[in-house]
Design a protein around this motif. Structure first.
Motif, mmCIF file in Angstrom:
data_model
loop_
_atom_site.group_PDB
_atom_site.id
_atom_site.type_symbol
_atom_site.label_atom_id
_atom_site.label_comp_id
_atom_site.label_asym_id
_atom_site.label_seq_id
_atom_site.Cartn_x
_atom_site.Cartn_y
_atom_site.Cartn_z
ATOM 1 N N HIS A 27 0.821 -1.207 0.000
ATOM 2 C CA HIS A 27 0.000 0.000 0.000
ATOM 3 C C HIS A 27 0.855 1.257 0.000
ATOM 4 N N ILE A 28 0.831 1.975 -1.125
ATOM 5 C CA ILE A 28 1.606 3.211 -1.194
ATOM 6 C C ILE A 28 0.917 4.346 -0.445
ATOM 7 N N SER A 29 -0.318 4.131 -0.010
ATOM 8 C CA SER A 29 -1.026 5.180 0.727
ATOM 9 C C SER A 29 -0.324 5.521 2.035
ATOM 10 N N SER A 30 0.518 4.604 2.530
ATOM 11 C CA SER A 30 1.257 4.860 3.759
ATOM 12 C C SER A 30 2.498 5.721 3.528
ATOM 13 N N ILE A 31 2.782 5.988 2.259
ATOM 14 C CA ILE A 31 3.960 6.778 1.893
ATOM 15 C C ILE A 31 3.483 8.132 1.385
ATOM 16 N N ASN A 32 3.845 9.209 2.092
ATOM 17 C CA ASN A 32 3.319 10.516 1.722
ATOM 18 C C ASN A 32 3.740 10.939 0.326
ATOM 19 N N ALA A 33 5.021 10.838 0.029
ATOM 20 C CA ALA A 33 5.500 11.305 -1.268
ATOM 21 C C ALA A 33 6.153 10.177 -2.044
ATOM 22 N N MET A 34 5.722 10.003 -3.282
ATOM 23 C CA MET A 34 6.333 9.056 -4.207
ATOM 24 C C MET A 34 6.933 9.851 -5.358
ATOM 25 N N ALA A 35 7.996 9.320 -5.940
ATOM 26 C CA ALA A 35 8.703 10.088 -6.964
ATOM 27 C C ALA A 35 9.232 9.204 -8.077
ATOM 28 N N TRP A 36 9.507 9.859 -9.186
ATOM 29 C CA TRP A 36 10.233 9.254 -10.293
ATOM 30 C C TRP A 36 11.624 9.871 -10.341
ATOM 31 N N TYR A 37 12.587 9.035 -10.685
ATOM 32 C CA TYR A 37 13.968 9.444 -10.841
ATOM 33 C C TYR A 37 14.461 8.875 -12.171
ATOM 34 N N ARG A 38 15.602 9.354 -12.629
ATOM 35 C CA ARG A 38 16.152 8.792 -13.860
ATOM 36 C C ARG A 38 17.670 8.850 -13.825
ATOM 37 N N GLN A 39 18.282 7.962 -14.596
ATOM 38 C CA GLN A 39 19.734 7.931 -14.701
ATOM 39 C C GLN A 39 20.113 7.719 -16.149
ATOM 40 N N ALA A 40 20.780 8.708 -16.705
ATOM 41 C CA ALA A 40 21.267 8.627 -18.069
ATOM 42 C C ALA A 40 22.655 7.992 -18.071
ATOM 43 N N PRO A 41 23.064 7.427 -19.194
ATOM 44 C CA PRO A 41 24.388 6.795 -19.261
ATOM 45 C C PRO A 41 25.493 7.759 -18.868
#
Length: 118
Positions: A27-41
């Motif tokens: 359950h992600i509802s228990s996590i206030n903030a969710m995010a996307w990250y990225r890594q380029a070569p």
């Protein structure tokens, strides 16, 4: 521990769109903030966008106005709608909870590859 699985990446032409999906096994509802990250070569992993349970969002300057992050707690899923894609957006994209100490996160999923090329 929460397991996150990213999907939706692919090869797209400049100017195109993709929708990434991050599915959690809890359950992600228990996590206030969710995010996307990225890594380029050859580059360090960087923050892309975050969304709180209340719907507040935050974006890296490089994607502001082009990307939209959202979450569906009922489906334990986080999305990243990407538009007006540029070759500089080419990277492996990951999701994880967000905090000011996100760089210390040691557990990352396999990510999903996004390649922007003509």
């Amino acid at each position: 521990q929460l397991e996150l699985v990213e999907s939706g990446g692919g090869l797209v032409q400049p100017g195109g769109s993709l929708r990434l999906r991050c599915a959690a096994n809890g359950h992600i509802s228990s996590i206030n903030a969710m995010a996307w990250y990225r890594q380029a070569p050859g580059k360090e992993r960087e923050f892309v966008a975050a969304v709180t349970n209340g719907g507040s969002t935050n974006y890296a300057d490089s994607v502001k106005g082009r990307f939209t992050i959202s979450r569906d707690n009922a489906k334990d899923t986080v999305y990243l709608q990407m538009g007006s894609l540029e070759p500089e957006d080419t990277a492996v994209y990951y999701c994880n909870p967000y905090s000011g100490r996100w760089r210390k996160i040691s557990t990352w999923g396999q990510g999903t590859q996004v390649t922007v090329s003509s």
